[in-house]
Design a protein around this motif. Structure first.
Motif, PDB file in Angstrom:
ATOM      1  N   ILE A   1       2.864  -6.776 -10.179  1.00 22.15           N
ATOM      2  CA  ILE A   1       2.992  -7.783  -9.118  1.00 22.15           C
ATOM      3  C   ILE A   1       3.981  -7.291  -8.064  1.00 22.15           C
ATOM      4  CG2 ILE A   1       2.334  -9.787 -10.494  1.00 22.15           C
ATOM      5  CD1 ILE A   1       5.326 -10.480 -10.774  1.00 22.15           C
ATOM      6  N   SER A   2       3.723  -7.682  -6.828  1.00 20.02           N
ATOM      7  CA  SER A   2       4.640  -7.319  -5.752  1.00 20.02           C
ATOM      8  C   SER A   2       4.473  -8.309  -4.598  1.00 20.02           C
ATOM      9  CB  SER A   2       4.362  -5.893  -5.292  1.00 20.02           C
ATOM     10  OG  SER A   2       5.425  -5.435  -4.495  1.00 20.02           O
ATOM     11  N   VAL A   3       5.354  -8.181  -3.624  1.00 19.83           N
ATOM     12  CA  VAL A   3       5.307  -9.112  -2.493  1.00 19.83           C
ATOM     13  C   VAL A   3       5.462  -8.337  -1.191  1.00 19.83           C
ATOM     14  CG1 VAL A   3       7.797  -9.605  -2.506  1.00 19.83           C
ATOM     15  CG2 VAL A   3       6.205 -11.324  -1.621  1.00 19.83           C
ATOM     16  N   LEU A   4       4.804  -8.856  -0.169  1.00 19.66           N
ATOM     17  CA  LEU A   4       4.812  -8.201   1.131  1.00 19.66           C
ATOM     18  C   LEU A   4       5.078  -9.258   2.187  1.00 19.66           C
ATOM     19  CD1 LEU A   4       3.922  -5.397   2.393  1.00 19.66           C
ATOM     20  CD2 LEU A   4       1.724  -6.485   2.767  1.00 19.66           C
ATOM     21  N   ARG A   5       5.985  -8.947   3.114  1.00 24.30           N
ATOM     22  CA  ARG A   5       6.191  -9.894   4.205  1.00 24.30           C
ATOM     23  C   ARG A   5       5.102  -9.666   5.244  1.00 24.30           C
ATOM     24  NH1 ARG A   5       9.684 -10.334   9.173  1.00 24.30           N
ATOM     25  NH2 ARG A   5       9.022 -12.408   9.776  1.00 24.30           N
ATOM     26  N   GLY A   6       4.407 -10.735   5.583  1.00 23.93           N
ATOM     27  CA  GLY A   6       3.358 -10.582   6.574  1.00 23.93           C
ATOM     28  C   GLY A   6       2.777 -11.930   6.946  1.00 23.93           C
ATOM     29  N   ASN A   7       2.098 -11.942   8.056  1.00 26.21           N
ATOM     30  CA  ASN A   7       1.385 -13.133   8.494  1.00 26.21           C
ATOM     31  C   ASN A   7      -0.074 -12.980   8.081  1.00 26.21           C
ATOM     32  OD1 ASN A   7       0.058 -15.172   9.773  1.00 26.21           O
ATOM     33  ND2 ASN A   7       1.038 -14.874  11.760  1.00 26.21           N
ATOM     34  N   ALA A   8      -0.453 -13.737   7.062  1.00 28.51           N
ATOM     35  CA  ALA A   8      -1.805 -13.593   6.491  1.00 28.51           C
ATOM     36  C   ALA A   8      -2.889 -14.020   7.480  1.00 28.51           C
ATOM     37  CB  ALA A   8      -1.912 -14.394   5.212  1.00 28.51           C
ATOM     38  N   MET A   9      -2.462 -14.695   8.559  1.00 32.46           N
ATOM     39  CA  MET A   9      -3.452 -15.115   9.543  1.00 32.46           C
ATOM     40  C   MET A   9      -3.738 -13.991  10.544  1.00 32.46           C
ATOM     41  SD  MET A   9      -2.025 -18.962  10.021  1.00 32.46           S
ATOM     42  CE  MET A   9      -3.331 -19.670  11.012  1.00 32.46           C
ATOM     43  N   LYS A  10      -3.073 -12.882  10.357  1.00 29.72           N
ATOM     44  CA  LYS A  10      -3.259 -11.770  11.293  1.00 29.72           C
ATOM     45  C   LYS A  10      -3.562 -10.479  10.555  1.00 29.72           C
ATOM     46  CE  LYS A  10      -0.467 -13.107  15.240  1.00 29.72           C
ATOM     47  NZ  LYS A  10       0.761 -12.774  15.962  1.00 29.72           N
ATOM     48  N   PHE A  11      -4.567  -9.776  10.982  1.00 30.40           N
ATOM     49  CA  PHE A  11      -4.815  -8.392  10.555  1.00 30.40           C
ATOM     50  C   PHE A  11      -4.968  -8.176   9.058  1.00 30.40           C
ATOM     51  CE2 PHE A  11      -1.795  -8.028  14.299  1.00 30.40           C
ATOM     52  CZ  PHE A  11      -2.813  -7.923  15.239  1.00 30.40           C
ATOM     53  N   LEU A  12      -5.473  -9.174   8.339  1.00 29.01           N
ATOM     54  CA  LEU A  12      -5.679  -8.965   6.900  1.00 29.01           C
ATOM     55  C   LEU A  12      -6.543  -7.730   6.619  1.00 29.01           C
ATOM     56  CD1 LEU A  12      -4.279 -10.666   4.845  1.00 29.01           C
ATOM     57  CD2 LEU A  12      -6.337 -12.025   4.571  1.00 29.01           C
ATOM     58  N   PRO A  13      -7.586  -7.494   7.445  1.00 24.00           N
ATOM     59  CA  PRO A  13      -8.406  -6.289   7.210  1.00 24.00           C
ATOM     60  C   PRO A  13      -7.669  -4.976   7.469  1.00 24.00           C
ATOM     61  CG  PRO A  13      -9.622  -7.930   8.461  1.00 24.00           C
ATOM     62  CD  PRO A  13      -8.192  -8.369   8.455  1.00 24.00           C
ATOM     63  N   ASN A  14      -6.444  -5.044   8.028  1.00 24.95           N
ATOM     64  CA  ASN A  14      -5.654  -3.826   8.157  1.00 24.95           C
ATOM     65  C   ASN A  14      -4.989  -3.469   6.823  1.00 24.95           C
ATOM     66  OD1 ASN A  14      -6.085  -4.755  10.837  1.00 24.95           O
ATOM     67  ND2 ASN A  14      -4.527  -3.305  11.522  1.00 24.95           N
ATOM     68  N   PHE A  15      -4.848  -4.480   5.959  1.00 21.97           N
ATOM     69  CA  PHE A  15      -4.206  -4.253   4.669  1.00 21.97           C
ATOM     70  C   PHE A  15      -5.222  -3.953   3.569  1.00 21.97           C
ATOM     71  CE2 PHE A  15      -1.192  -6.831   7.026  1.00 21.97           C
ATOM     72  CZ  PHE A  15       0.010  -6.222   6.729  1.00 21.97           C
TER      73      PHE A  15
END
Ligand code: SAM
Length: 225
Positions: A94-108
């Motif tokens: 398990i891990s955590v990432l700071r990000g805005n899930a409403m933006k650029f999900l397909p970049n991840f």
């Protein structure tokens, strides 16, 4: 605000080994597994810690927009990893990432990479003019469908009935999602875990509030799409 968040240019640019070092193979210089489960707006990480032992071979990622909350979850996971270093369940998955899930999900995430996405007690944005800020919208559902594989599942739970109806309405309207029934919810271990393992969910239980669940399966993309 998220204007200074960094995004990978593509999923290949992600440094997953930093987040899941034990799943990195030095010899082949590649990850031995990729993220398959995402907890969107993971808050304090309760769901991640409960899912960890259930899927020891799968990588589970929490995405959270708030800096301090993300840091808290990061510290929490490091502490768990240290404490359980020699145990069978060692929280390396398990891990955590700071990000805005409403933006650029397909970049991840690559197309069809995920098998499960969780939306637990998302911010309700009560006011009409704020509804477009909700994490489930037609446009965003198409992005979620893109990163989810066929047969993958979107899990939603909320204590706000109006938001539940909103999420159901948008998921129903989307051609790539089909609702899973109550029988399915009852036998699915993740639906059960989700019900009471997040911090927000536990708060709702303490306050004797109601919880609404809706789970949707990602349908095959029609041939002519
Ligand atoms: N899922 C957790 C739980 O059930 O305890 C947290 C629920 S909390 C009400 C909603 C969380 O979503 C907050 O921690 C908030 O910072 C996060 N969030 C809101 N919008 C987000 C976004 N666009 N991307 C990532 N996280 C977001």
């Amino acid at each position: 605000s998220d204007h200074r968040l960094e995004y990978p240019r593509s999923p290949d640019d992600m440094n997953w080994e930093k987040l899941f070092p034990k799943f990195y193979d030095e010899e082949s210089n590649s990850m031995t597994s990729s993220v398959e489960i995402a907890d969107i707006g993971c808050g304090y990480g309760g769901l991640l810690t409960k899912l960890a032992p259930e899927f020891p071979e799968k990588l589970i990622l929490g995405m959270e927009i708030r800096v301090q909350v993300t840091q808290y979850v990061e510290d929490r996971i490091i502490a768990l990893r240290n404490k359980h270093e020699n145990d069978e369940v060692n929280f390396q998955n398990i891990s955590v990432l700071r990000g805005n899930a409403m933006k650029f999900l397909p970049n991840f995430f690559r197309k069809g990479q995920l098998s499960k996405m969780f939306f637990c007690f998302p911010d309700p944005h009560f006011k009409q003019r704020k509804h477009k800020a909700r994490i489930i919208t037609n446009t965003l559902l198409s992005e979620y469908a893109y990163v989810l594989r066929e047969g993958g599942v979107v899990y939603t739970i909320t204590d706000v009935e109006d938001l539940h109806k909103w999420m159901v309405k948008h998921l129903e309207e989307h051609p790539l999602f089909e609702r899973l029934d109550e029988e399915w919810e009852k036998q699915d271990k993740c639906a059960n875990i989700m019900y009471n393992s997040t911090e927000e969910g536990q708060k709702v239980t303490r306050n004797k509030g109601s919880k609404w669940i809706a789970c949707y399966r990602r349908l095959p993309t029609p041939e002519d799409c």
